[in-house]
Design an enzyme around this catalytic site. Structure first.
Site, PDB file in Angstrom:
ATOM      1  N   ASP A  94      -2.589  -7.470  -0.932  1.00 29.96           N
ATOM      2  CA  ASP A  94      -2.648  -8.044  -2.285  1.00 29.96           C
ATOM      3  C   ASP A  94      -1.366  -7.775  -3.081  1.00 29.96           C
ATOM      4  OD1 ASP A  94      -3.116  -5.327  -2.712  1.00 29.96           O
ATOM      5  OD2 ASP A  94      -4.801  -5.631  -4.095  1.00 29.96           O
ATOM      6  N   ARG A  95      -0.533  -6.851  -2.608  1.00 32.37           N
ATOM      7  CA  ARG A  95       0.738  -6.588  -3.285  1.00 32.37           C
ATOM      8  C   ARG A  95       1.902  -7.197  -2.518  1.00 32.37           C
ATOM      9  NH1 ARG A  95       0.501  -0.812  -6.313  1.00 32.37           N
ATOM     10  NH2 ARG A  95      -1.713  -0.874  -6.806  1.00 32.37           N
ATOM     11  N   LYS A 103      -5.077 -10.230  -6.953  1.00 34.05           N
ATOM     12  CA  LYS A 103      -3.648 -10.462  -6.736  1.00 34.05           C
ATOM     13  C   LYS A 103      -3.444 -10.850  -5.280  1.00 34.05           C
ATOM     14  CE  LYS A 103      -2.991  -5.422  -6.865  1.00 34.05           C
ATOM     15  NZ  LYS A 103      -3.806  -4.810  -7.904  1.00 34.05           N
ATOM     16  N   ASP A 110      -3.653  -3.921   2.207  1.00 29.26           N
ATOM     17  CA  ASP A 110      -4.666  -4.986   2.144  1.00 29.26           C
ATOM     18  C   ASP A 110      -4.085  -6.331   1.712  1.00 29.26           C
ATOM     19  OD1 ASP A 110      -4.231  -4.054  -0.472  1.00 29.26           O
ATOM     20  OD2 ASP A 110      -6.252  -4.576  -1.119  1.00 29.26           O
ATOM     21  N   ASP A 159       1.420  -4.741   1.104  1.00 28.62           N
ATOM     22  CA  ASP A 159       0.781  -3.434   1.231  1.00 28.62           C
ATOM     23  C   ASP A 159      -0.358  -3.528   2.243  1.00 28.62           C
ATOM     24  OD1 ASP A 159      -0.958  -4.939  -0.308  1.00 28.62           O
ATOM     25  OD2 ASP A 159      -1.628  -3.239  -1.520  1.00 28.62           O
ATOM     26  N   SER A 164      -5.992   0.122  -0.376  1.00 29.34           N
ATOM     27  CA  SER A 164      -4.819  -0.649  -0.795  1.00 29.34           C
ATOM     28  C   SER A 164      -3.514  -0.114  -0.209  1.00 29.34           C
ATOM     29  CB  SER A 164      -4.764  -0.724  -2.324  1.00 29.34           C
ATOM     30  OG  SER A 164      -3.777  -1.628  -2.736  1.00 29.34           O
ATOM     31  N   HIS A 165      -2.652   0.401  -1.077  1.00 29.61           N
ATOM     32  CA  HIS A 165      -1.314   0.847  -0.679  1.00 29.61           C
ATOM     33  C   HIS A 165      -1.284   2.325  -0.297  1.00 29.61           C
ATOM     34  CE1 HIS A 165      -2.096   1.483  -4.878  1.00 29.61           C
ATOM     35  NE2 HIS A 165      -1.178   2.423  -4.917  1.00 29.61           N
TER      36      HIS A 165
END
Length: 583
Positions: A304-305, A400, A302, A300, A124-125
């Site tokens: 999703d944010r 998300k 991937d 981010d 992710s982030h």
């Protein structure tokens, strides 16, 4: 056709392969140990029912971080050995996490096949690179993260694993070229299809939003736009959607080439790490080079944010989801018939609660972790949801979705400006937020992150906060000594959630101190880091007097911050005199 054989390889367990809220995240150096990845993948196959493995179609892709390409080849060989019928891979191994969810839910293969799940390769982030983080998680046939019943089973399997299955003689598949590679094995045919990474997702977005109205907004000379993918996977979607579909100028995209190490940066879309965008939007310490754009956003690793910015103006994620919910029915075609309900994670500010109350919507407060929203969505109880950690989404998928959030904001701006594009001053991000505060009040909100804290010290701090809750008079006495002007704590607990859909209970989901005036302090240990512990402190104060909604957030929250640090004994337990990140 190339034929393969199945080999059973002996192995032994590794400690600590417990999936957190978003899968297993560790340093690349750990994942590169012999059998480390193999053990986790086999433990996952063994946790799934036979029908979800034998003869199944499984997606394997991720955000393109370092070690992804190696991991994809390993998972393909193990899937073949475990009886999987076909693997779908996004070109170059790239699929955003929301796109994986969309592919599972929407994509139909040439032979009518549908995916039953996915291995998503992302941390992710978190940073990427040879000495940084890698991650793997499994998503189910609804497109959402595996529920706790499955992740608990995966973890149990990692502790007793003795062997894994692999087709060692299966050649590596070229994932840079679109097409199908066909093989044969003991269980029959096995295919690997490399498909376009963006098309399924873009098709879905076009069914949700009015692209023509957004196009008109982006074509207006008074509206300027900037999108920063932080060298994550969002870049390929940004080019397809914002430039090719919506006509934005390619110069409005920054850091939109995916890189294995995210260009050496930290792909976390906040005011600390999205430095280039923050400076361009006029929020940097040195000021912008020229006039800032009217609208800015970041993603981010991937995708999703999301972070939403106006010219010299930051929109908190908690306000963002509330504003999207308040405007969705008018501005977004997908929601024209109304919202089924809304939900937020417990640490997220109560801005969404006020919107739900005013619009008479079902409202849910859930633990941190997108899977809790997924249950509500599958039951038809929730349309829009969000969390303070820059995650916003809806029931179009079960993750998300950062690009969705940006398109939602562009839709609101397009709707508010539909009669203003030719002459008058446009309604911009700051105007929309100020109008929202005037209607619903403002939730001053900040989050303090203390990263890589000694795990033992973090645990002791949390135990101290729980013990303190046994006597509210003592808590209020401490508060009066620090800040006499802060109101009393009227309730203190550890958040526990009973899922209204399946009646499952999630305990120890964060420590809460709730104040008489609606203010809140929340303390949580985060499960998304790869080493040490991260303590997150959430500080919130509600202000409904329109004369007092324009204060500087950190100034308005200073008294509560002082209380939070005193109650938690943060410096005493952790040795930290300041947080790593303030959001």
């Amino acid at each position: 056709m190339v034929m393969f054989t199945v080999t059973r390889k002996e192995t032994s367990p590794f400690e600590g392969q417990k999936p957190g809220t978003s899968g297993l995240r560790k340093k690349v150096t750990l994942f590169k140990q012999p059998n480390y990845l193999h053990n986790f993948v086999q433990s996952t196959f063994d946790a799934l029912s036979a029908g979800k493995v034998t003869g199944a179609t499984i997606v394997v892709s991720g955000d393109g971080r370092y070690f992804s390409k190696d991991a994809i080849q390993v998972i393909i060989k193990m899937a073949a050995a475990n009886g999987v019928r076909r693997i779908w891979v996004g070109q170059n191994g790239l699929l955003s996490t929301p796109a994986v969810s969309a592919v599972i839910r929407e994509r139909v293969g040439a032979d009518g096949s549908k995916a039953t799940g996915a291995f998503i390769l992302t941390a992710s982030h978190n940073p990427g690179g040879p000495h940084e983080d890698f991650g793997i998680k499994y998503n189910m046939e609804n497109g959402g993260p595996a529920p706790e019943a499955i992740t608990d089973k995966i973890f149990a399997n990692t502790k007793i694993i003795k062997e894994y299955l692999i087709a060692e003689d299966l050649p590596d598949v070229d994932i840079s070229v679109l097409g199908v590679s066909s093989f044969g094995g003991p269980e029959g045919p096995f295919d690997v299809e490399v498909f376009d990474s963006t098309s399924d997702y873009v098709t879905l977005m076009k069914t949700i939003f009015d692209f023509k109205s957004i196009q008109k907004l982006l074509a207006c000379p008074k509206f300027t736009f900037c999108y920063d993918a932080l060298h994550g996977v969002a870049g390929i979607y940004a080019k397809h959607i914002f430039v090719e579909e919506l006509g934005a100028n390619e110069s409005s995209l920054i850091n939109c080439t995916p890189k294995e190490d995210f260009g050496g940066g930290h792909p976390d879309p906040n005011l600390t790490y999205a430095k280039e965008l923050v400076a361009r939007m006029g929020l940097g310490k040195s000021g912008p080079q020229g006039e800032p754009p009217e609208f800015g956003a970041a993603a981010d690793g991937d995708a999703d944010r999301n972070m939403i910015l106006g010219k010299r103006f930051f929109v908190t994620p908690s306000d963002s989801v509330a504003i999207i919910a308040a405007n969705a029915v008018q501005a977004i075609p997908y929601f024209t018939s109304g919202l089924k309900g809304v939900a937020r994670s417990m640490p997220t500010s109560a801005a969404l609660d006020i919107v739900a109350k005013n619009l008479n919507l079902k409202f849910f407060e859930v633990p941190t972790g997108w899977k809790f929203f997924g249950n509500l969505m599958d039951a038809g109880l929730c349309s829009i949801c969000g969390e303070e950690s820059f995650g916003t989404g809806s029931d179009h998928i079960r993750e998300k979705d950062g690009i969705w959030a940006v398109l939602a904001w562009l839709s609101i701006l397009a709707y508010r400006n539909k009669d203003k594009l030719d002459g008058e001053k446009l309604v911009m991000v700051e105007d929309i937020v100020l109008q929202h505060w005037a209607t619903y009040g403002r939730h001053y909100y900040t989050r303090y992150d203390y990263e890589n804290v000694d795990a033992g010290a973090a645990k002791e701090l949390m135990e101290h906060l729980v013990n303190l809750q046994s006597s509210l008079p003592d808590v209020n006495k401490i508060i009066r000594e620090v800040r006499p002007n802060v109101s009393n704590v009227v309730q203190a607990d550890e958040f526990e959630y009973k899922d209204p859909v399946d009646d499952s209970i999630s305990k120890h989901q964060g420590i809460r101190y709730l104040f008489e005036d609606g203010s809140r302090l929340v303390f949580r240990l985060s499960g998304t880091g790869s080493e040490g512990a991260t303590i997150r402190v959430y500080i919130e104060q509600y202000e409904k007097d329109p004369m007092k909604t324009g204060r500087d957030s950190q100034e308005a929250l200073a008294p509560l911050v002082g209380v939070a640090l005193k109650l938690s004994k943060m410096q005493e337990f952790t040795g930290r005199s300041a947080p790593t990140v303030i959001t």
